[in-house]
Motif scaffolding. Sequence first.
Motif, mmCIF file in Angstrom:
data_model
loop_
_atom_site.group_PDB
_atom_site.id
_atom_site.type_symbol
_atom_site.label_atom_id
_atom_site.label_comp_id
_atom_site.label_asym_id
_atom_site.label_seq_id
_atom_site.Cartn_x
_atom_site.Cartn_y
_atom_site.Cartn_z
ATOM 1 N N CYS A 48 43.743 -13.785 -1.182
ATOM 2 C CA CYS A 48 44.738 -14.846 -1.485
ATOM 3 C C CYS A 48 44.188 -15.721 -2.592
ATOM 4 O O CYS A 48 43.058 -16.207 -2.509
ATOM 5 C CB CYS A 48 45.020 -15.683 -0.233
ATOM 6 S SG CYS A 48 46.073 -17.137 -0.579
ATOM 7 N N GLU A 49 44.977 -15.901 -3.631
ATOM 8 C CA GLU A 49 44.619 -16.845 -4.710
ATOM 9 C C GLU A 49 45.872 -17.642 -5.055
ATOM 10 O O GLU A 49 46.712 -17.216 -5.829
ATOM 11 C CB GLU A 49 44.081 -16.111 -5.941
ATOM 12 C CG GLU A 49 43.570 -17.113 -6.973
ATOM 13 C CD GLU A 49 43.227 -16.448 -8.301
ATOM 14 O OE1 GLU A 49 42.364 -16.992 -9.000
ATOM 15 O OE2 GLU A 49 43.845 -15.432 -8.624
ATOM 16 N N GLU A 50 45.966 -18.805 -4.441
ATOM 17 C CA GLU A 50 47.148 -19.652 -4.620
ATOM 18 C C GLU A 50 46.761 -21.085 -4.240
ATOM 19 O O GLU A 50 45.920 -21.303 -3.358
ATOM 20 C CB GLU A 50 48.285 -19.150 -3.725
ATOM 21 C CG GLU A 50 49.612 -19.864 -3.964
ATOM 22 C CD GLU A 50 50.713 -19.329 -3.073
ATOM 23 O OE1 GLU A 50 51.520 -20.128 -2.599
ATOM 24 O OE2 GLU A 50 50.742 -18.097 -2.844
ATOM 25 N N VAL B 15 40.287 -11.291 2.765
ATOM 26 C CA VAL B 15 40.713 -10.907 4.118
ATOM 27 C C VAL B 15 40.055 -9.574 4.483
ATOM 28 O O VAL B 15 40.248 -8.564 3.792
ATOM 29 C CB VAL B 15 42.242 -10.782 4.186
ATOM 30 C CG1 VAL B 15 42.680 -10.442 5.613
ATOM 31 C CG2 VAL B 15 42.903 -12.070 3.702
ATOM 32 N N TYR B 16 39.233 -9.563 5.574
ATOM 33 C CA TYR B 16 38.507 -8.366 6.029
ATOM 34 C C TYR B 16 39.006 -7.948 7.412
ATOM 35 O O TYR B 16 39.684 -8.702 8.113
ATOM 36 C CB TYR B 16 37.005 -8.667 6.136
ATOM 37 C CG TYR B 16 36.311 -8.937 4.845
ATOM 38 C CD1 TYR B 16 35.796 -7.896 4.082
ATOM 39 C CD2 TYR B 16 36.140 -10.248 4.382
ATOM 40 C CE1 TYR B 16 35.134 -8.134 2.900
ATOM 41 C CE2 TYR B 16 35.485 -10.501 3.189
ATOM 42 C CZ TYR B 16 34.970 -9.429 2.447
ATOM 43 O OH TYR B 16 34.311 -9.684 1.267
ATOM 44 N N ARG C 187 37.173 -18.103 3.531
ATOM 45 C CA ARG C 187 37.799 -19.113 2.645
ATOM 46 C C ARG C 187 36.719 -19.835 1.839
ATOM 47 O O ARG C 187 35.819 -20.466 2.391
ATOM 48 C CB ARG C 187 38.575 -20.130 3.482
ATOM 49 C CG ARG C 187 39.358 -21.144 2.655
ATOM 50 C CD ARG C 187 39.963 -22.204 3.575
ATOM 51 N NE ARG C 187 40.873 -23.072 2.860
ATOM 52 C CZ ARG C 187 41.400 -24.195 3.369
ATOM 53 N NH1 ARG C 187 41.088 -24.554 4.617
ATOM 54 N NH2 ARG C 187 42.226 -24.933 2.656
ATOM 55 N N ALA C 188 36.807 -19.718 0.525
ATOM 56 C CA ALA C 188 35.812 -20.345 -0.351
ATOM 57 C C ALA C 188 36.024 -21.858 -0.403
ATOM 58 O O ALA C 188 37.152 -22.344 -0.442
ATOM 59 C CB ALA C 188 35.897 -19.763 -1.753
ATOM 60 N N PHE D 62 49.334 -18.293 0.444
ATOM 61 C CA PHE D 62 48.631 -19.352 1.164
ATOM 62 C C PHE D 62 49.341 -19.663 2.472
ATOM 63 O O PHE D 62 48.701 -19.950 3.489
ATOM 64 C CB PHE D 62 48.539 -20.616 0.293
ATOM 65 C CG PHE D 62 47.825 -21.752 0.960
ATOM 66 C CD1 PHE D 62 46.436 -21.812 0.971
ATOM 67 C CD2 PHE D 62 48.527 -22.762 1.600
ATOM 68 C CE1 PHE D 62 45.773 -22.858 1.610
ATOM 69 C CE2 PHE D 62 47.873 -23.790 2.242
ATOM 70 C CZ PHE D 62 46.484 -23.844 2.239
ATOM 71 N N LYS D 63 50.655 -19.581 2.460
ATOM 72 C CA LYS D 63 51.427 -19.855 3.672
ATOM 73 C C LYS D 63 51.093 -18.845 4.763
ATOM 74 O O LYS D 63 50.942 -19.206 5.935
ATOM 75 C CB LYS D 63 52.913 -19.832 3.349
ATOM 76 C CG LYS D 63 53.806 -20.173 4.533
ATOM 77 C CD LYS D 63 55.261 -20.175 4.108
ATOM 78 C CE LYS D 63 56.168 -20.530 5.291
ATOM 79 N NZ LYS D 63 57.600 -20.522 4.919
ATOM 80 N N GLU D 64 50.928 -17.562 4.371
ATOM 81 C CA GLU D 64 50.582 -16.539 5.356
ATOM 82 C C GLU D 64 49.204 -16.779 5.944
ATOM 83 O O GLU D 64 48.985 -16.610 7.157
ATOM 84 C CB GLU D 64 50.632 -15.155 4.700
ATOM 85 C CG GLU D 64 52.052 -14.700 4.368
ATOM 86 C CD GLU D 64 52.068 -13.374 3.624
ATOM 87 O OE1 GLU D 64 52.811 -12.470 4.031
ATOM 88 O OE2 GLU D 64 51.296 -13.248 2.633
#
Length: 740
Positions: free
Chosen positions: A685-687, A694-695, A651-652, A612-614
């Motif tokens: 990303c799942e956090e 990411v595409y 981002r969902a 998530f930070k990235e």
Amino acid sequence: MSRMRCFGCVFVLSYCFSVLHTDAQITDPSEVAALISVKKSLVDPMKHLRSWNRGDPCASNWTGIFCFDTYGTDGYLHVRELQLLKMNLSGHLTPELGKLSQLIILDFMWNELVGSIPKEIGSISSLQLLLLNGNKLSGSFPDELGYLSKLNRLQVDQNNISGPIPKSFAYMSSIRHLHLNNNSINGQIPPELSNLTTLLHLLLDNNNLSGHLPPELSKLPAMRIIQLDNNNFNGSEIPATYGSLSRLAKLSLRNCSLQGSIPDLSSIPSLYYLDLSKNNLRGSLPSKLYDTIRTIDLSVNHLSGSIPGIFSDLRFLQRLSLENNQLNGSVPANIWQNMTSTKSYSLTVDLRNNLLSSISGALNPPDNVTLRLRGNPICDNANIANITQFCGYEAGGDRTTERSTNSTMTCPVQACPVDNFFEYVPASPLPCFCASPLRIGYRLKSPSFSYFDPYVFSFESYVTSALKLNPYQLSIDSYFWEEGPRLRMHLKIFPPANNMHSSTFNVSEVLRIRGIFTSWHFPGDDLFGPYELLNFTLVGPYAGVYLTKGKNISKGVWVAIALGSIACIIAVTAAVSLLIARRYARQHRKMSRRHISSNASMKIDGVKGFTFKEMAMATDSFNCSAQVGRGGYGKVYRGILSGNSIVAIKRAEEGSLQGQKEFLTEIKLLSRLHHINLVSLVGYCEEKEEQMLVYEFMPNGTLRDWLSDKAKGTLNFDFVIPSKSLDVTCLPPLDAMKRH
């Protein structure tokens, strides 16, 4: 939705906490504010009001506060009594007392209060007892006190009140006891007081009243006591109409500068006490009085003539004071002919300093008769046997005689712990019954007798009947006469001697007994007259008993509070359990997602797992300026990864989140799709409860943009301000909306 559930749990917790906490407010807020103002206006060196610093008056045991048993129509409890008897309080009475709108008893007796009586007290229309005697109050009576139409007893005696008696007092339509004695009240007695048809006791002695005695007082049909001693009525005569007060028990007009003659009082069948001494009355002695009378004091006047024979028929007579007049003739020996030598019954006949020259009958009074003849010509007649013993300078002051009750029981000394305020009950039916008594200071303000001994048994029966106790439970420890004359007593009330052998009263019984004294629930008695409570001392095993509200809340209220508390405890338990379960589930999901993410990154080649930070660093914390699109799934951001590669981050939003299994499946499927016209999946990303894909970034816009613009024949990328119906809360800058 989860936030709403959380808010609901917090609300339930907060509400139940307020119900269960001792500070929960059940007393009218305006009355709470008034009591706080009362405390601020008082000086409390003994800290008797320390409980007033916490909680609610009706729920948290504020000393001296008694509330009604049931809630009012406004949903609050209201203060019924404010009882602060003899608590060593100083300071003044605050006007905020008027906010106690449903108060019945206001009791500040025997303190050190100064200042004036607030006029706002007159707005307490429910007030029945206003007890301010024994302080240092000054100023005049406010007219507003006349508004107290339900007032039964007004006691402001033994203060420094000045000014006149307001005419508005005539509107106290329920008043029975008007005790204003021992002040500095001046002016005339308002004749308007004749409207007080319920008045029993009018005590105005020891003031600075002047003018004339109002004959209108004879219109008071219920009047029992008129006591006006030590005022200056400027040569006024005693109205003859006072002889029509058919229920009068005591008429005391001592030292009032009165003149004229003694009115005919022969039509008053219940007259016990007549004191017209220290005036300028002339004429003869009364020729007829009912035999109910106990005391006749006509001394220090200018009365003349002989002593009538009616005094021999007064079988209950205790005191006949005719000294310092101009009476002549003989001394009738039949005055004491009905007396017998008993210890409890005595008679004093004081005839000193008159013109009496002979004795009619045998001069042999019994031992319980005191005869005083000094200062009469008869004392010069040596031919009368035994005359000298009645003409000497005998010691007076029999009113100061003090009597103590001492038990004659022989009981083991060590068996009763005297140091802990226990003692043997003198008249107990159980031998050597040891108990701790309640100690009470009590005073008869205007008794209708001169000697108490004949009435001790009657008085004990009178008190114990009113208290619903057995006669042996009351002990008159001592009594003595004070100036007035008033009779002061030290009473002890013992717990009952029964098979339970309880040596103390329980708290409810202490409060019950005290309540009868402080509420003046004793039945009226013309012989004993009005009383005053001097102290109700709680020492020894009773030292921890405080006047509190707790015993006055009804059972129904306590049941409701108990049921509400149980319900709140259940609700609190459920809410806490729900919050713990939700927190555990969230932690479990987070751990599961981290676990799945690590597994996915290991199993799916070419797909990278980002933190998530990235993602936040790549999008400048998801800044609006990085947003390039929005769909049903969520928002799309342009991001720059650490290697300067540009990506599109989808981002969902919360409503589009999938389960971990579904999200992993989607990642696997997307990783297998490869075509020259399709963007490739770079990673995910799942956090922190986030799901992002990411595409590769398409710099020239979407297919929809190209198709719609080609159909128009031109490519127009000029920025157009959207209508107000569109969401403009997060628009990308102009250069980000152009596709080249």
